[in-house]
Design a protein around this motif. Structure first.
Motif, PDB file in Angstrom:
ATOM      1  N   GLY A 110      84.540  23.651  36.784  1.00 13.93           N
ATOM      2  CA  GLY A 110      84.749  24.537  35.642  1.00 13.93           C
ATOM      3  C   GLY A 110      86.171  24.475  35.127  1.00 13.93           C
ATOM      4  N   PHE A 111      87.132  24.360  36.050  1.00 18.09           N
ATOM      5  CA  PHE A 111      88.541  24.291  35.635  1.00 18.09           C
ATOM      6  C   PHE A 111      88.834  22.999  34.883  1.00 18.09           C
ATOM      7  CE2 PHE A 111      92.911  22.907  36.502  1.00 18.09           C
ATOM      8  CZ  PHE A 111      93.610  23.962  35.926  1.00 18.09           C
ATOM      9  N   THR A 112      88.383  21.872  35.413  1.00 17.64           N
ATOM     10  CA  THR A 112      88.695  20.596  34.771  1.00 17.64           C
ATOM     11  C   THR A 112      87.960  20.430  33.442  1.00 17.64           C
ATOM     12  OG1 THR A 112      87.002  19.528  36.156  1.00 17.64           O
ATOM     13  CG2 THR A 112      89.291  19.420  36.913  1.00 17.64           C
ATOM     14  N   LYS A 113      86.817  21.079  33.269  1.00 18.70           N
ATOM     15  CA  LYS A 113      86.168  21.058  31.962  1.00 18.70           C
ATOM     16  C   LYS A 113      86.994  21.835  30.938  1.00 18.70           C
ATOM     17  CE  LYS A 113      81.377  20.526  33.522  1.00 18.70           C
ATOM     18  NZ  LYS A 113      80.044  21.197  33.651  1.00 18.70           N
ATOM     19  N   LYS A 114      87.589  22.914  31.384  1.00 21.59           N
ATOM     20  CA  LYS A 114      88.402  23.736  30.484  1.00 21.59           C
ATOM     21  C   LYS A 114      89.745  23.086  30.209  1.00 21.59           C
ATOM     22  CE  LYS A 114      89.944  28.516  29.862  1.00 21.59           C
ATOM     23  NZ  LYS A 114      89.959  29.872  30.451  1.00 21.59           N
ATOM     24  N   PHE A 115      90.281  22.374  31.209  1.00 27.00           N
ATOM     25  CA  PHE A 115      91.581  21.713  31.058  1.00 27.00           C
ATOM     26  C   PHE A 115      91.425  20.233  31.424  1.00 27.00           C
ATOM     27  CE2 PHE A 115      92.398  26.160  32.201  1.00 27.00           C
ATOM     28  CZ  PHE A 115      93.146  26.559  31.099  1.00 27.00           C
ATOM     29  N   PRO A 116      90.875  19.442  30.525  1.00 24.46           N
ATOM     30  CA  PRO A 116      90.545  18.040  30.846  1.00 24.46           C
ATOM     31  C   PRO A 116      91.750  17.155  31.105  1.00 24.46           C
ATOM     32  CG  PRO A 116      90.228  18.481  28.504  1.00 24.46           C
ATOM     33  CD  PRO A 116      90.482  19.798  29.150  1.00 24.46           C
ATOM     34  N   ARG A 117      92.944  17.583  30.718  1.00 22.25           N
ATOM     35  CA  ARG A 117      94.142  16.765  30.951  1.00 22.25           C
ATOM     36  C   ARG A 117      94.753  17.009  32.332  1.00 22.25           C
ATOM     37  NH1 ARG A 117      95.878  14.417  26.193  1.00 22.25           N
ATOM     38  NH2 ARG A 117      95.020  15.293  24.273  1.00 22.25           N
ATOM     39  N   VAL A 118      94.169  17.935  33.086  1.00 21.62           N
ATOM     40  CA  VAL A 118      94.659  18.224  34.441  1.00 21.62           C
ATOM     41  C   VAL A 118      93.713  17.570  35.447  1.00 21.62           C
ATOM     42  CG1 VAL A 118      95.245  19.999  36.120  1.00 21.62           C
ATOM     43  CG2 VAL A 118      95.655  20.402  33.689  1.00 21.62           C
ATOM     44  N   SER A 119      94.268  16.801  36.367  1.00 25.54           N
ATOM     45  CA  SER A 119      93.467  16.197  37.435  1.00 25.54           C
ATOM     46  C   SER A 119      93.747  16.923  38.752  1.00 25.54           C
ATOM     47  CB  SER A 119      93.781  14.704  37.572  1.00 25.54           C
ATOM     48  OG  SER A 119      95.149  14.494  37.877  1.00 25.54           O
ATOM     49  N   LYS A 273     102.792  24.000  33.243  1.00 26.78           N
ATOM     50  CA  LYS A 273     101.685  24.592  32.488  1.00 26.78           C
ATOM     51  C   LYS A 273     100.373  24.459  33.268  1.00 26.78           C
ATOM     52  CE  LYS A 273     103.461  24.008  27.752  1.00 26.78           C
ATOM     53  NZ  LYS A 273     104.182  25.228  27.854  1.00 26.78           N
ATOM     54  N   ALA A 274     100.215  23.368  34.011  1.00 31.38           N
ATOM     55  CA  ALA A 274      99.003  23.176  34.802  1.00 31.38           C
ATOM     56  C   ALA A 274      98.910  24.230  35.902  1.00 31.38           C
ATOM     57  CB  ALA A 274      98.975  21.768  35.395  1.00 31.38           C
ATOM     58  N   GLN A 275     100.030  24.510  36.577  1.00 33.19           N
ATOM     59  CA  GLN A 275     100.033  25.529  37.623  1.00 33.19           C
ATOM     60  C   GLN A 275      99.728  26.906  37.045  1.00 33.19           C
ATOM     61  OE1 GLN A 275     103.992  24.699  38.995  1.00 33.19           O
ATOM     62  NE2 GLN A 275     103.273  23.556  40.792  1.00 33.19           N
ATOM     63  N   ALA A 276     100.351  27.211  35.917  1.00 34.46           N
ATOM     64  CA  ALA A 276     100.111  28.509  35.274  1.00 34.46           C
ATOM     65  C   ALA A 276      98.658  28.635  34.831  1.00 34.46           C
ATOM     66  CB  ALA A 276     101.042  28.676  34.075  1.00 34.46           C
ATOM     67  N   ALA A 277      98.093  27.543  34.320  1.00 35.43           N
ATOM     68  CA  ALA A 277      96.700  27.568  33.879  1.00 35.43           C
ATOM     69  C   ALA A 277      95.755  27.806  35.055  1.00 35.43           C
ATOM     70  CB  ALA A 277      96.349  26.257  33.176  1.00 35.43           C
ATOM     71  N   PHE A 278      96.053  27.208  36.205  1.00 34.48           N
ATOM     72  CA  PHE A 278      95.189  27.386  37.367  1.00 34.48           C
ATOM     73  C   PHE A 278      95.268  28.822  37.883  1.00 34.48           C
ATOM     74  CE2 PHE A 278      93.957  27.064  41.845  1.00 34.48           C
ATOM     75  CZ  PHE A 278      92.762  26.358  41.724  1.00 34.48           C
ATOM     76  N   ARG A 279      96.460  29.379  37.904  1.00 32.69           N
ATOM     77  CA  ARG A 279      96.604  30.768  38.344  1.00 32.69           C
ATOM     78  C   ARG A 279      95.838  31.697  37.424  1.00 32.69           C
ATOM     79  NH1 ARG A 279     102.950  31.597  39.773  1.00 32.69           N
ATOM     80  NH2 ARG A 279     102.248  33.748  39.871  1.00 32.69           N
ATOM     81  N   ASP A 280      95.915  31.459  36.112  1.00 33.44           N
ATOM     82  CA  ASP A 280      95.178  32.294  35.164  1.00 33.44           C
ATOM     83  C   ASP A 280      93.670  32.112  35.338  1.00 33.44           C
ATOM     84  OD1 ASP A 280      97.570  33.181  34.140  1.00 33.44           O
ATOM     85  OD2 ASP A 280      97.567  31.819  32.426  1.00 33.44           O
ATOM     86  N   TYR A 281      93.262  30.889  35.634  1.00 28.01           N
ATOM     87  CA  TYR A 281      91.834  30.596  35.840  1.00 28.01           C
ATOM     88  C   TYR A 281      91.314  31.353  37.059  1.00 28.01           C
ATOM     89  CZ  TYR A 281      87.607  27.773  36.669  1.00 28.01           C
ATOM     90  OH  TYR A 281      86.323  27.358  36.890  1.00 28.01           O
ATOM     91  N   VAL A 282      92.096  31.370  38.125  1.00 33.44           N
ATOM     92  CA  VAL A 282      91.709  32.105  39.331  1.00 33.44           C
ATOM     93  C   VAL A 282      91.636  33.596  39.034  1.00 33.44           C
ATOM     94  CG1 VAL A 282      92.434  32.755  41.655  1.00 33.44           C
ATOM     95  CG2 VAL A 282      92.590  30.367  40.925  1.00 33.44           C
ATOM     96  N   ASP A 283      92.627  34.111  38.297  1.00 35.65           N
ATOM     97  CA  ASP A 283      92.654  35.536  37.969  1.00 35.65           C
ATOM     98  C   ASP A 283      91.424  35.953  37.162  1.00 35.65           C
ATOM     99  OD1 ASP A 283      95.033  35.870  39.273  1.00 35.65           O
ATOM    100  OD2 ASP A 283      96.278  35.728  37.480  1.00 35.65           O
TER     101      ASP A 283
END
Length: 300
Positions: A110-119, A273-283
């Protein structure tokens, strides 16, 4: 390239003066640059009069290429803007092996679909890695975690379920009370040698007889599926097998001590930005299904 963009402005305005006004250049500079461009190409691009200029046949052809170049420049600039605004890069994440198998595919998918530029680089291990030395961005861990050097965020309380296969249960005495387990083959995890059962005001704690002992929840699951005995497993690991009728939940009237899943990560002030996006995704993630295991059923 600048001269090609200049050709577009002259063609759109119809004279050097207005083109110069748009570009902030005097008419003489515009005229000189067009003349130099025509000399380099060896072709006449414009027909000039005292009041206006018009494209020649060669100029019309050249103009189409100029417009394509301008469109490519705009696309390149937009791509660079998107790269700045969208999270990019690689996140290094570690979690227990069983979590990697039975939860992470749907969660990280679900995360990688939302943020396709993050591996994602996922390290599945039951060992607690040194997050700084191994350059790990996020660690999913079970049980109590306390470290002042990291941020520790509770993800969910995970329900435990006592299970066995229908074949195993059909061959042995019934299990109606926790004490009945003393007559059965039990499959134990190293971290949980004692099982605690609660029902209203009653609590029973005992060490079941172990026919097998391991640090692998995956082994306990597969062993219970083939009828080796009774296992105590996280709900999200065994719920799909229960739904399929391959395992049966035992002693549903008794509560088993749950455990916590936590997210651990270094307190980095200059986070990407990738780290911040993952933290927000978890939240933003609803982990209530994770606690019961039913999220795995929908993603299977």
């Amino acid at each position: 390239m600048n001269d090609m963009l200049l050709v577009i402005e002259i063609a759109d305005t119809g004279n050097f003066t207005q083109a110069g006004a748009r570009l902030g250049m005097p008419k003489s500079t515009i005229s000189h640059r067009v003349t130099q461009l025509e000399k380099r190409l060896g072709l006449r691009l414009f027909t000039r009069s005292t009041r206006s200029v018009s494209l020649t046949g060669n100029g019309q052809v050249y103009l189409e290429y100029c417009r394509r170049i301008r469109a490519e420049i705009a696309a390149a600039n937009m791509a660079m803007t998107n790269l700045k605004e969208q999270p990019t890069g690689t996140l290094k994440i570690t979690c227990p092996e069983v979590t990697a198998t039975y939860f992470m595919p749907g969660f990280l998918g679900g995360f990688t679909k939302k943020f396709p530029r993050v591996s994602i680089e996922l390290i599945a291990t039951n060992q607690h890695l040194d997050l700084i030395r191994e350059r790990v961005d996020f660690a999913f861990r079970v049980g109590s975690v306390s470290n002042q050097n990291f941020i520790v965020r509770k993800i969910s309380t995970i329900r435990r379920v006592l299970v066995a296969s229908p074949e195993y249960l059909a061959a042995g005495p019934p299990i109606r009370e926790p004490s009945d387990l003393l007559q059965h083959r039990c499959l134990l995890h190293d971290a949980l040698p004692d099982w605690t059962f609660s029902a209203e005001t009653t609590q029973v704690v005992f060490r079941p007889p172990a026919v097998a002992k391991t640090d692998s929840l995956g082994f306990l699951l597969q062993s219970s599926l083939v009828g080796s005995g009774v296992a105590l497993l996280p709900a999200y690991v065994c719920q799909p097998a229960i739904a399929a009728g391959r395992l049966i939940e035992l002693l549903p009237g008794w509560e088993l001590t749950p455990y916590d899943m936590t997210l651990v990560f270094p307190d980095r002030k200059n986070q990407s930005k990738a780290q911040a996006a993952f933290r927000d995704y978890v939240d933003a993630c609803d982990f209530s299904h994770f606690a019961t295991g039913r999220a795995l059923m929908s993603s299977a």
